[in-house]
Motif scaffolding. Structure first.
Motif, PDB file in Angstrom:
ATOM      1  N   GLN A 153       0.820  -1.213   0.000  1.00  0.00           N
ATOM      2  CA  GLN A 153       0.000   0.000   0.000  1.00  0.00           C
ATOM      3  C   GLN A 153       0.852   1.262   0.000  1.00  0.00           C
ATOM      4  O   GLN A 153       0.457   2.289  -0.553  1.00  0.00           O
ATOM      5  N   SER A 154       2.037   1.185   0.580  1.00  0.00           N
ATOM      6  CA  SER A 154       2.911   2.356   0.644  1.00  0.00           C
ATOM      7  C   SER A 154       3.407   2.792  -0.737  1.00  0.00           C
ATOM      8  O   SER A 154       3.890   3.906  -0.915  1.00  0.00           O
ATOM      9  N   GLN A 155       3.280   1.900  -1.727  1.00  0.00           N
ATOM     10  CA  GLN A 155       3.747   2.216  -3.077  1.00  0.00           C
ATOM     11  C   GLN A 155       2.589   2.492  -4.035  1.00  0.00           C
ATOM     12  O   GLN A 155       2.756   2.416  -5.248  1.00  0.00           O
ATOM     13  N   SER A 156       1.445   2.839  -3.484  1.00  0.00           N
ATOM     14  CA  SER A 156       0.256   3.053  -4.314  1.00  0.00           C
ATOM     15  C   SER A 156       0.470   4.119  -5.383  1.00  0.00           C
ATOM     16  O   SER A 156       0.012   3.975  -6.527  1.00  0.00           O
ATOM     17  N   ALA A 157       1.157   5.197  -5.041  1.00  0.00           N
ATOM     18  CA  ALA A 157       1.398   6.265  -6.016  1.00  0.00           C
ATOM     19  C   ALA A 157       2.198   5.743  -7.205  1.00  0.00           C
ATOM     20  O   ALA A 157       1.906   6.068  -8.369  1.00  0.00           O
ATOM     21  N   CYS A 158       3.193   4.918  -6.907  1.00  0.00           N
ATOM     22  CA  CYS A 158       4.008   4.318  -7.968  1.00  0.00           C
ATOM     23  C   CYS A 158       3.178   3.358  -8.809  1.00  0.00           C
ATOM     24  O   CYS A 158       3.270   3.350 -10.039  1.00  0.00           O
ATOM     25  N   TYR A 159       2.343   2.547  -8.146  1.00  0.00           N
ATOM     26  CA  TYR A 159       1.491   1.599  -8.858  1.00  0.00           C
ATOM     27  C   TYR A 159       0.528   2.319  -9.802  1.00  0.00           C
ATOM     28  O   TYR A 159       0.276   1.862 -10.924  1.00  0.00           O
ATOM     29  N   LYS A 160      -0.021   3.437  -9.343  1.00  0.00           N
ATOM     30  CA  LYS A 160      -0.955   4.193 -10.183  1.00  0.00           C
ATOM     31  C   LYS A 160      -0.284   4.654 -11.463  1.00  0.00           C
ATOM     32  O   LYS A 160      -0.848   4.525 -12.560  1.00  0.00           O
ATOM     33  N   SER A 161       0.919   5.183 -11.345  1.00  0.00           N
ATOM     34  CA  SER A 161       1.659   5.646 -12.511  1.00  0.00           C
ATOM     35  C   SER A 161       1.994   4.489 -13.451  1.00  0.00           C
ATOM     36  O   SER A 161       1.827   4.590 -14.672  1.00  0.00           O
ATOM     37  N   GLN A 162       2.455   3.382 -12.871  1.00  0.00           N
ATOM     38  CA  GLN A 162       2.798   2.211 -13.677  1.00  0.00           C
ATOM     39  C   GLN A 162       1.575   1.661 -14.398  1.00  0.00           C
ATOM     40  O   GLN A 162       1.642   1.311 -15.583  1.00  0.00           O
ATOM     41  N   LEU A 163       0.459   1.596 -13.695  1.00  0.00           N
ATOM     42  CA  LEU A 163      -0.766   1.054 -14.274  1.00  0.00           C
ATOM     43  C   LEU A 163      -1.232   1.896 -15.450  1.00  0.00           C
ATOM     44  O   LEU A 163      -1.623   1.367 -16.505  1.00  0.00           O
ATOM     45  N   GLN A 164      -1.178   3.204 -15.299  1.00  0.00           N
ATOM     46  CA  GLN A 164      -1.554   4.093 -16.395  1.00  0.00           C
ATOM     47  C   GLN A 164      -0.640   3.898 -17.599  1.00  0.00           C
ATOM     48  O   GLN A 164      -1.102   3.835 -18.745  1.00  0.00           O
ATOM     49  N   GLN A 165       0.652   3.769 -17.348  1.00  0.00           N
ATOM     50  CA  GLN A 165       1.612   3.578 -18.434  1.00  0.00           C
ATOM     51  C   GLN A 165       1.405   2.235 -19.124  1.00  0.00           C
ATOM     52  O   GLN A 165       1.466   2.143 -20.356  1.00  0.00           O
ATOM     53  N   TRP A 166       1.166   1.182 -18.331  1.00  0.00           N
ATOM     54  CA  TRP A 166       0.949  -0.146 -18.912  1.00  0.00           C
ATOM     55  C   TRP A 166      -0.274  -0.154 -19.825  1.00  0.00           C
ATOM     56  O   TRP A 166      -0.225  -0.671 -20.940  1.00  0.00           O
TER      57      TRP A 166
ATOM     58  N   PRO B 289      -7.687   0.263  -1.782  1.00  0.00           N
ATOM     59  CA  PRO B 289      -8.693   1.250  -2.199  1.00  0.00           C
ATOM     60  C   PRO B 289      -8.043   2.488  -2.817  1.00  0.00           C
ATOM     61  O   PRO B 289      -7.017   2.962  -2.340  1.00  0.00           O
ATOM     62  N   GLY B 290      -8.650   2.983  -3.883  1.00  0.00           N
ATOM     63  CA  GLY B 290      -8.167   4.184  -4.548  1.00  0.00           C
ATOM     64  C   GLY B 290      -7.265   3.915  -5.735  1.00  0.00           C
ATOM     65  O   GLY B 290      -7.159   4.754  -6.643  1.00  0.00           O
ATOM     66  N   LEU B 291      -6.619   2.749  -5.770  1.00  0.00           N
ATOM     67  CA  LEU B 291      -5.681   2.454  -6.850  1.00  0.00           C
ATOM     68  C   LEU B 291      -6.371   2.362  -8.205  1.00  0.00           C
ATOM     69  O   LEU B 291      -5.898   2.918  -9.201  1.00  0.00           O
ATOM     70  N   ILE B 292      -7.504   1.683  -8.250  1.00  0.00           N
ATOM     71  CA  ILE B 292      -8.171   1.459  -9.532  1.00  0.00           C
ATOM     72  C   ILE B 292      -8.717   2.754 -10.128  1.00  0.00           C
ATOM     73  O   ILE B 292      -8.931   2.848 -11.346  1.00  0.00           O
ATOM     74  N   ASP B 293      -8.913   3.786  -9.300  1.00  0.00           N
ATOM     75  CA  ASP B 293      -9.405   5.065  -9.823  1.00  0.00           C
ATOM     76  C   ASP B 293      -8.411   5.714 -10.782  1.00  0.00           C
ATOM     77  O   ASP B 293      -8.781   6.603 -11.553  1.00  0.00           O
ATOM     78  N   SER B 294      -7.165   5.272 -10.736  1.00  0.00           N
ATOM     79  CA  SER B 294      -6.150   5.857 -11.618  1.00  0.00           C
ATOM     80  C   SER B 294      -6.435   5.581 -13.089  1.00  0.00           C
ATOM     81  O   SER B 294      -5.954   6.305 -13.961  1.00  0.00           O
ATOM     82  N   ILE B 295      -7.226   4.531 -13.383  1.00  0.00           N
ATOM     83  CA  ILE B 295      -7.515   4.214 -14.789  1.00  0.00           C
ATOM     84  C   ILE B 295      -8.902   4.708 -15.206  1.00  0.00           C
ATOM     85  O   ILE B 295      -9.349   4.424 -16.309  1.00  0.00           O
ATOM     86  N   LYS B 296      -9.559   5.454 -14.316  1.00  0.00           N
ATOM     87  CA  LYS B 296     -10.902   5.932 -14.617  1.00  0.00           C
ATOM     88  C   LYS B 296     -11.010   6.662 -15.956  1.00  0.00           C
ATOM     89  O   LYS B 296     -11.958   6.420 -16.722  1.00  0.00           O
ATOM     90  N   PRO B 297     -10.072   7.551 -16.323  1.00  0.00           N
ATOM     91  CA  PRO B 297     -10.198   8.244 -17.618  1.00  0.00           C
ATOM     92  C   PRO B 297     -10.248   7.297 -18.810  1.00  0.00           C
ATOM     93  O   PRO B 297     -10.909   7.585 -19.815  1.00  0.00           O
TER      94      PRO B 297
END
Length: 337
Positions: free
Chosen positions: A148-161, A184-192
């Motif tokens: 969970q501490s790396q959520s910000a990094c995961y969000k960026s990676q997920l968007q790039q992938w 919670p909150g991670l999946i919102d990064s792909i909302k757009p």
């Protein structure tokens, strides 16, 4: 026109030749002749390379509606609601040349009820390589997003992938397993990417498919199935309207789920919440019979019964629903066959 074996062999010899030595005058003449032959073949068969390597083209990506319907009818048991929804949803989406948004499916139910299996069936009836296709991408929460501490990094990676893969092929499929274990909150990064945009930064996501798999909401599905059983009603009488509202609300309000208060639900970007009902004894028998057939073993109902009896059911006194669905069928068959 499909290239002949002779032409394919010649092209393979020309392309795969790795000689890099100095060329004599006579060799130059031969090389020029070979190059001319190669040019002629390529001009005649412009798409020849697509026969050797998976590409984002109809040769490799083509929806088989009849195949999916047959698979759902003969390989998926006890899921009349899911079968109906998925066939209509996928068929309608794949036949639409200009969808307004990606297809977003959220599959919910207890373990072993068929969520992963159905995802596999969908992939096999769209992509020639099925789940092995380079255009099918599976993310498992506990594997790809463990901290969970790396959520910000995961969000960026997920968007790039996602952006990179859809740029490569607009007909990409993304499967997110263990959504109930996602932070919670991670999946919102792909909302757009799931929204009604024609393009984002020059990339269109409207022909992609997103499938979310989760145990969240399983309790409400089980309770509905139990209520029908206690009332003496057939499980086939259960309809989507009996489950959809309570399912979406329980998932949205579950603070242990990746869908907790997510914009994907709040903004109505999930096209279908698909409930998977708990499986009964008879469905476990059907699973065992189907697995024997898949192994080229003569289906034996006595063996299937032994496998089914070996599982744990609930409620304990009535033994109505399998605790693990059909999840352990393969290992049980290894023991009994």
């Amino acid at each position: 026109m499909k290239p002949s074996t002779r032409h394919i062999l010649l092209l393979w010899m020309l392309v795969c030749s790795g000689t890099t030595q100095a060329i004599e005058p006579i060799s130059t003449t031969i090389a020029v002749g070979m190059a001319a032959a190669l040019t002629g073949i390529l001009a005649r068969y412009q798409n020849i390379f697509y026969y050797f390597h998976e590409c984002c083209r109809p040769e490799w990506i083509s929806f088989n509606k009849t195949g999916l319907q047959n698979d759902l009818d003969t390989k998926l048991f006890g899921q009349h609601i899911a079968s109906r929804i998925l066939l209509k949803a996928v068929s309608g989406f794949m036949s639409n040349e200009n969808p307004k948004k990606p297809l977003v499916l959220s599959l919910h139910g207890w373990t072993g009820t068929g969520k992963n299996f159905v995802s596999k069936l969908i992939a096999e009836n769209i992509y020639k390589e099925g789940m092995d296709s380079s255009f099918v991408h599976v993310f498992t929460s506990t594997l790809h997003f463990p901290h969970q501490s790396q959520s910000a990094c995961y969000k960026s990676q997920l968007q790039q992938w996602i952006k990179g893969n859809v740029t490569n092929c607009e007909r990409s499929m993304f499967i997110f397993d263990e959504m109930d274990k996602m932070h919670p909150g991670l999946i919102d990064s792909i909302k757009p990417y799931l929204d009604y945009y024609v393009k984002l930064d020059g990339v269109s996501y409207r022909k992609s498919i997103f499938i979310f798999l989760s145990n969240a909401g399983g309790e409400s599905i089980i309770q509905t199935a139990l209520d029908f059983w206690k009332q003496g009603r057939d499980r086939e009488e259960i309809e989507l309207k009996d489950l959809e509202t309570s399912l979406s609300l329980s998932v949205f309000n579950n603070n242990q789920s990746g869908f907790y208060r997510t914009n994907l639900i709040d903004k109505n970007l999930v096209d279908f919440f698909v409930p998977f009902l708990p499986l009964e004894y008879r469905h476990v028998v059907q699973c065992a019979m189907a697995e024997m057939k898949a192994r080229d073993i003569e289906p034996n109902e006595d063996v299937a019964d032994m496998v089914a009896r070996d599982l744990v059911y609930f409620p304990k006194s009535e033994r109505v629903f399998s605790v693990k669905g059909c999840k352990t069928i393969e290992s049980k068959l290894d023991y009994y066959t």
